[in-house]
Design a protein around this motif. Structure first.
Motif, PDB file in Angstrom:
ATOM      1  N   ARG A 256      20.464  42.501  34.573  1.00 20.98           N
ATOM      2  CA  ARG A 256      20.217  41.645  35.479  1.00 20.98           C
ATOM      3  C   ARG A 256      21.720  41.190  36.292  1.00 20.98           C
ATOM      4  O   ARG A 256      22.608  40.998  35.695  1.00 20.98           O
ATOM      5  CB  ARG A 256      19.505  40.327  35.100  1.00 20.98           C
ATOM      6  N   PHE A 257      21.497  41.121  37.563  1.00 15.17           N
ATOM      7  CA  PHE A 257      22.714  40.563  38.283  1.00 15.17           C
ATOM      8  C   PHE A 257      22.098  40.123  39.496  1.00 15.17           C
ATOM      9  O   PHE A 257      21.869  40.942  40.512  1.00 15.17           O
ATOM     10  CB  PHE A 257      23.735  41.750  38.432  1.00 15.17           C
ATOM     11  N   ASN A 258      22.406  38.771  39.927  1.00 13.97           N
ATOM     12  CA  ASN A 258      22.277  38.314  41.183  1.00 13.97           C
ATOM     13  C   ASN A 258      23.680  37.990  41.904  1.00 13.97           C
ATOM     14  O   ASN A 258      24.123  37.065  41.399  1.00 13.97           O
ATOM     15  CB  ASN A 258      21.277  37.242  41.373  1.00 13.97           C
TER      16      ASN A 258
ATOM     17  N   ALA B 201      28.336  35.467  38.147  1.00 14.76           N
ATOM     18  CA  ALA B 201      29.636  35.957  37.828  1.00 14.76           C
ATOM     19  C   ALA B 201      29.583  37.563  37.438  1.00 14.76           C
ATOM     20  O   ALA B 201      30.373  38.606  37.716  1.00 14.76           O
ATOM     21  CB  ALA B 201      30.554  35.367  36.906  1.00 14.76           C
ATOM     22  N   ARG B 202      28.903  38.066  36.434  1.00 15.66           N
ATOM     23  CA  ARG B 202      28.716  39.307  36.096  1.00 15.66           C
ATOM     24  C   ARG B 202      27.284  39.504  35.449  1.00 15.66           C
ATOM     25  O   ARG B 202      26.712  38.661  35.271  1.00 15.66           O
ATOM     26  CB  ARG B 202      29.819  39.372  34.919  1.00 15.66           C
ATOM     27  N   PRO B 203      27.033  40.755  35.463  1.00 14.40           N
ATOM     28  CA  PRO B 203      25.782  41.325  34.810  1.00 14.40           C
ATOM     29  C   PRO B 203      25.492  40.768  33.419  1.00 14.40           C
ATOM     30  O   PRO B 203      26.580  40.735  32.654  1.00 14.40           O
ATOM     31  CB  PRO B 203      26.008  42.770  35.161  1.00 14.40           C
TER      32      PRO B 203
ATOM     33  N   ILE C  89      27.142  47.224  41.977  1.00 18.36           N
ATOM     34  CA  ILE C  89      26.032  46.700  41.782  1.00 18.36           C
ATOM     35  C   ILE C  89      25.467  45.665  42.898  1.00 18.36           C
ATOM     36  O   ILE C  89      26.208  44.858  43.354  1.00 18.36           O
ATOM     37  CB  ILE C  89      25.789  45.907  40.671  1.00 18.36           C
ATOM     38  N   ILE C  90      24.441  46.053  43.648  1.00 18.67           N
ATOM     39  CA  ILE C  90      23.993  45.300  44.595  1.00 18.67           C
ATOM     40  C   ILE C  90      22.966  43.897  44.303  1.00 18.67           C
ATOM     41  O   ILE C  90      23.120  42.987  44.512  1.00 18.67           O
ATOM     42  CB  ILE C  90      23.241  46.002  45.850  1.00 18.67           C
TER      43      ILE C  90
END
Ligand code: SF4
Ligand code: SF4
Ligand code: FES
Lengths: 230, 113
Positions: free
Chosen positions: A7-9, A14-16, A92-93
């Motif tokens: 997950r990454f927003n 700050a990081r996935p 990563i978007i």
């Protein structure tokens, strides 16, 4: 079945990080179905997909360390917990959605279209069945990016090395008897980067969901170059 | 090395030198196993032979060229700051040239003796 999903927003993280999901699997379930199930559990989860049958090339992800198309990967074949990450080496978007701009730029750079110097014929440009056969194993690429994003040479130099997908496309037009730009195409591939960053690691061959062989295509290009140089 | 030559030429040279290094290594191994010269004087005489000394010089050159192309590939892959890459390439290039010169003078000395 247990899934660990990256997950990454960009606005919050700050990081996935990896998030665990428990998914009820059914017979014949593909990984894409599992991802859709996860999206039902958490609607903020983002991933790309469309056709659901291995044709559009939009749902490439990294599954237990290997790039695959989610829609044609049966979950029954996967080892638990299934770790799902975005394609390696791409910005990563969000979650599993990555920025493939460089991948498309490299494709564009090989001029993936027929170049004719002769005037166009009235109707189609004819080709013998034998000449047409040369394109088998080349034209089927769906541009999913599984290969290029598994290629270490593309990780290190994505802005300069064409990568296996674009080089397969380059050979597809070099091998086409209707194309008339062989010399220009070969000249454009010279230098240490665009073609010759390939060290025949063959990750690309291993992951291609269409069973294509970019390494072999790259070998053909190098040999043709050598033949034209001597 | 010109920009145009640095792709295909380097790749072809790498393959060519690999073949020669492989063949000559095999020959060296066979000599060592079945016809090893006995003692220092015999070694000198063997190495001083016209064919062997030229083949050996070519072998050293091939190894150095092969190493140069390989190291250059590794640096292009991994070392992106151009100043650091140039410095490393320069230092390794000099070391390889020095090794080559040293091997050449040793072979010439043996040949003259
Ligand atoms: S060569 Fe295979 S892995 Fe690569 S983009 Fe085309 S279909 Fe996908
Ligand atoms: S064979 Fe070449 S293009 Fe394919 S993964 Fe290896 S380095 Fe990349
Ligand atoms: S959704 Fe189209 S290839 Fe998987």
């Amino acid at each position: 079945m247990k899934f660990l999903v990256s997950r990454f927003n960009p606005d919050a993280d700050a990081r996935p990080y990896m998030q665990a999901f428990e998914v009820q699997v059914q017979r014949g379930m593909m990984l894409r179905d599992a991802l859709l199930e996860i999206k039902r559990l958490d609607e903020s989860f983002a991933f790309r997909h469309s056709c659901g049958e291995g044709v559009c090339g939009s749902d490439g992800v990294n599954v237990n360390g290997t790039n695959k198309l989610a829609c044609i990967t049966p979950v029954s074949e996967l080892k638990e917990p299934v770790e799902i990450r975005p394609f390696p080496g791409r910005p990563i978007i969000r979650d599993l959605v990555v920025d493939m701009t460089q991948f498309y730029q490299q494709y564009k750079a090989v001029k993936p279209w027929l170049v004719r110097n002769d005037p166009m014929p009235e109707q189609e440009i004819l080709q013998s069945p034998k000449d047409r056969d040369r394109l088998d194993g080349l034209y089927e690429c769906i541009m999913c990016g599984c290969c290029s994003t598994a290629c270490p040479s593309f990780w290190w130099n994505p802005e300069k090395f064409h990568g296996p997908q674009a080089l397969l496309a380059a050979w597809r037009f070099l091998a086409d008897t209707r194309d008339q730009a062989t010399d220009e195409r070969l000249d454009a591939l010279e230098g240490p980067y665009k073609l010759f960053r390939c060290h025949t690691i063959m990750n690309c061959v291993e992951v291609c969901p269409k069973g294509l062989n970019p390494t072999q295509a790259i070998g053909h290009i190098k040999n043709l170059m050598l033949k034209n140089a001597v | 090395m010109s920009r145009k030559a640095s792709g295909l030429k380097a790749w072809a040279l790498q393959r060519l030198t690999a073949v020669y290094v492989g063949l000559f290594s095999l020959y060296l191994l066979l000599v060592l196993l079945f016809a090893a010269p006995d003692g220092y004087a015999a070694w000198r005489a063997w190495l001083g032979g016209p064919l062997v000394s030229v083949a050996m010089l070519l072998f050293v050159l091939a190894v150095l060229l092969h190493a140069w192309i390989g190291v250059r590939d590794v640096l292009i892959d991994y070392v992106h700051p151009i100043a650091i890459r140039a410095a490393l390439l320069g230092a390794i290039g000099l070391a390889l040239v020095a090794l080559g010169l040293w091997a050449a003078q040793a072979l010439i000395l043996v040949r003259l003796a």
